[in-house]
Design a protein around this motif. Structure first.
Motif, PDB file in Angstrom:
ATOM      1  N   MET A   1       0.843  -1.201   0.000  1.00 16.98           N
ATOM      2  CA  MET A   1       0.000   0.000   0.000  1.00 16.98           C
ATOM      3  C   MET A   1       0.878   1.251   0.000  1.00 16.98           C
ATOM      4  O   MET A   1       1.868   1.319   0.720  1.00 16.98           O
ATOM      5  N   SER A   2       0.524   2.218  -0.838  1.00 16.22           N
ATOM      6  CA  SER A   2       1.324   3.431  -0.930  1.00 16.22           C
ATOM      7  C   SER A   2       1.183   4.269   0.337  1.00 16.22           C
ATOM      8  O   SER A   2       0.169   4.217   1.028  1.00 16.22           O
ATOM      9  N   GLN A   3       2.249   5.017   0.633  1.00 17.30           N
ATOM     10  CA  GLN A   3       2.276   5.875   1.815  1.00 17.30           C
ATOM     11  C   GLN A   3       1.967   7.303   1.384  1.00 17.30           C
ATOM     12  O   GLN A   3       2.721   7.914   0.634  1.00 17.30           O
ATOM     13  N   ILE A   4       0.825   7.825   1.830  1.00 19.36           N
ATOM     14  CA  ILE A   4       0.413   9.186   1.474  1.00 19.36           C
ATOM     15  C   ILE A   4       0.397  10.043   2.732  1.00 19.36           C
ATOM     16  O   ILE A   4      -0.297   9.725   3.700  1.00 19.36           O
ATOM     17  N   ARG A   5       1.165  11.115   2.729  1.00 19.38           N
ATOM     18  CA  ARG A   5       1.231  12.037   3.867  1.00 19.38           C
ATOM     19  C   ARG A   5       0.216  13.168   3.655  1.00 19.38           C
ATOM     20  O   ARG A   5       0.126  13.741   2.559  1.00 19.38           O
ATOM     21  N   ASP A  82       5.210   8.125  -0.854  1.00 17.69           N
ATOM     22  CA  ASP A  82       4.808   7.995  -2.251  1.00 17.69           C
ATOM     23  C   ASP A  82       4.142   9.275  -2.748  1.00 17.69           C
ATOM     24  O   ASP A  82       4.269   9.632  -3.928  1.00 17.69           O
ATOM     25  N   ALA A  83       3.413   9.952  -1.843  1.00 18.44           N
ATOM     26  CA  ALA A  83       2.746  11.208  -2.205  1.00 18.44           C
ATOM     27  C   ALA A  83       2.564  12.048  -0.945  1.00 18.44           C
ATOM     28  O   ALA A  83       2.424  11.519   0.160  1.00 18.44           O
ATOM     29  N   GLY A 138      -6.156   3.058   2.199  1.00 22.75           N
ATOM     30  CA  GLY A 138      -5.548   2.604   0.961  1.00 22.75           C
ATOM     31  C   GLY A 138      -6.027   3.304  -0.302  1.00 22.75           C
ATOM     32  O   GLY A 138      -5.727   2.852  -1.413  1.00 22.75           O
ATOM     33  N   ALA A 139      -6.776   4.398  -0.162  1.00 19.18           N
ATOM     34  CA  ALA A 139      -7.236   5.135  -1.347  1.00 19.18           C
ATOM     35  C   ALA A 139      -6.043   5.729  -2.093  1.00 19.18           C
ATOM     36  O   ALA A 139      -5.013   6.051  -1.493  1.00 19.18           O
ATOM     37  N   ASP A 140      -6.188   5.880  -3.402  1.00 19.82           N
ATOM     38  CA  ASP A 140      -5.089   6.476  -4.159  1.00 19.82           C
ATOM     39  C   ASP A 140      -5.203   7.998  -4.173  1.00 19.82           C
ATOM     40  O   ASP A 140      -6.198   8.578  -3.725  1.00 19.82           O
ATOM     41  N   MET A 147     -12.162  13.832  -3.704  1.00 20.92           N
ATOM     42  CA  MET A 147     -12.933  14.072  -2.486  1.00 20.92           C
ATOM     43  C   MET A 147     -12.717  15.498  -1.990  1.00 20.92           C
ATOM     44  O   MET A 147     -13.667  16.204  -1.628  1.00 20.92           O
ATOM     45  N   LEU A 148     -11.463  15.945  -1.980  1.00 19.49           N
ATOM     46  CA  LEU A 148     -11.151  17.295  -1.504  1.00 19.49           C
ATOM     47  C   LEU A 148     -11.815  18.349  -2.383  1.00 19.49           C
ATOM     48  O   LEU A 148     -12.365  19.337  -1.880  1.00 19.49           O
ATOM     49  N   ASP A 149     -11.774  18.131  -3.686  1.00 18.29           N
ATOM     50  CA  ASP A 149     -12.410  19.070  -4.610  1.00 18.29           C
ATOM     51  C   ASP A 149     -13.906  19.161  -4.336  1.00 18.29           C
ATOM     52  O   ASP A 149     -14.481  20.262  -4.305  1.00 18.29           O
ATOM     53  N   ASN A 150     -14.538  18.038  -4.111  1.00 16.92           N
ATOM     54  CA  ASN A 150     -15.971  18.016  -3.810  1.00 16.92           C
ATOM     55  C   ASN A 150     -16.265  18.729  -2.494  1.00 16.92           C
ATOM     56  O   ASN A 150     -17.231  19.501  -2.384  1.00 16.92           O
TER      57      ASN A 150
END
Length: 283
Positions: A1-5, A82-83, A138-140, A147-150
Motif C-alpha cells: 500500500m502506498s504511503q500518502i502524507r 509515495d505522495a 488505501g485510497a489512491d 474528495m477534496l475538490d468536492n
C-alpha cells in the motif's frame, strides 16, 4: 500500500496535539506583534492572543516562514512518501499556497500535490481528516483529490464579529464605516466568497436574530440540510453567542450535526474577540 502524507496549516483549527493524534502534519502561520514573529499554536496560542487583543494590541499575520516550510519539506522528502498532499488556506487570503509551491519547485518534489482549499478554518479541518482516513484505508491520490475538490466546492462560511474594533484596527474596514455602524447600532455579517478571494459584507441588521436568519436562510437556499451537511462554529470567547445561534439553527435546520471549536490565533487577529464563524460542510 502506498504511503500518502497529509499536511495542512494552523488555520484549519487543528491543534498540534490533535494533528499528532490523527497523524497529520501541521505547519503554523505566524502572528506578528511589534516586529516579532510568533508561530501560531507554538509561540502564540489563542489564549495568549486574547490577552493581547484585550490590551488593545494590533497583531497582524503572515504566511508560514519559508525557512520552516523548506525544513519540513526536506524532512518529508527524506521520508520517501509515495505522495504528499498539502491542503492550505485559500490562496486569496494568504500567501501560504504560494510559499509551498515555491519550495516544491526549488526542491523538485514531484510527489507533492498542493490543494488550494479556497476556504479557511473548519472546512479544511474536516477535509484533512477525511483525506487522512482515506489514505489510511488505501485510497489512491486521485480519489483523495477528487474528495477534496468536492468538499471545497460545497462549503459556506460566514463571520459574525462581536464588533468592528479589530477589523478597524487591522485595516479590514475603514474607520468611518466602523464608526457609522457603531453609531447606528448595526451588526455586520461577513461572508467568504465562493472563490475564496475575499471576505466581504453579506448584510447588516439591527438585531442578532436577524443576522442568524440571514445565515440560516442562505443555508436553506443552498440546500444545507441535517441529512447532508454538518455545521462547524469556531469562535473566540463567544460561547453565549454560539449557544444562541444553535437554538436558532435547530428551529430552522432541525437536528443537524455540529461541532464547536476554538478559533485559531491567526484568524482571531482579524475577527477579534467575541466573533464566531459559522461554516457548513457536506457530510
Amino acid at each position: 500500500m502506498s504511503q500518502i502524507r497529509i499536511v495542512t496549516d494552523t488555520t484549519s483549527t487543528l491543534t498540534f496535539a490533535e494533528a499528532k493524534e490523527f497523524g497529520i502534519d501541521l505547519i503554523p502561520l505566524s502572528v506578528v506583534l511589534h516586529d516579532e514573529e510568533y508561530k501560531d499554536g507554538v509561540d502564540m496560542n489563542a489564549e495568549a492572543l486574547y490577552n493581547k487583543l484585550g490590551q488593545g494590541e494590533v497583531p497582524t499575520t503572515s504566511q508560514p516562514n519559508i525557512g520552516l516550510v523548506e525544513e519540513a519539506m526536506m524532512k518529508w522528502r527524506e521520508a520517501k512518501d509515495d505522495a504528499i498532499i498539502i491542503i492550505t488556506i485559500s490562496s486569496g487570503l494568504s500567501g501560504t499556497y504560494q510559499g509551498f509551491s515555491l519550495v516544491k519547485e526549488q526542491l523538485g518534489m514531484d510527489q507533492v500535490y498542493l490543494v488550494d482549499s479556497k476556504t479557511v478554518a473548519a472546512p479544511i479541518r474536516d477535509a484533512a481528516l477525511k483525506a487522512k482516513a482515506m489514505a489510511d484505508e488505501g485510497a489512491d491520490v486521485d480519489a483523495i483529490l477528487d474528495m477534496l475538490d468536492n468538499c471545497f466546492n460545497n462549503t459556506i462560511s460566514f463571520l459574525y464579529p462581536h464588533d468592528l474594533v479589530q477589523l478597524k484596527r487591522g485595516g479590514r474596514i475603514s474607520p468611518v464605516a466602523a464608526n457609522m455602524a457603531s453609531l447606528l447600532k448595526i451588526k455586520p455579517l461577513l461572508f467568504l466568497l465562493p472563490d475564496g478571494s475575499v471576505v466581504d459584507k453579506f448584510g447588516m441588521a439591527r438585531t442578532e436574530s436577524k443576522i442568524f436568519d440571514m445565515v440560516l436562510d442562505h443555508f436553506l437556499e443552498q440546500g444545507v440540510t441535517a441529512q447532508t451537511h454538518k455545521l462547524y462554529i469556531p469562535h473566540a470567547l463567544a460561547a453565549d453567542t454560539v449557544d444562541r445561534f444553535l437554538k436558532a439553527a435547530a428551529a430552522k435546520l432541525g437536528n443537524i450535526e455540529y461541532e464547536i471549536l476554538a478559533l485559531p490565533a491567526v484568524l482571531t487577529c482579524h475577527g477579534g474577540l467575541g466573533c464566531i464563524a459559522i461554516q457548513s460542510t457536506i457530510r
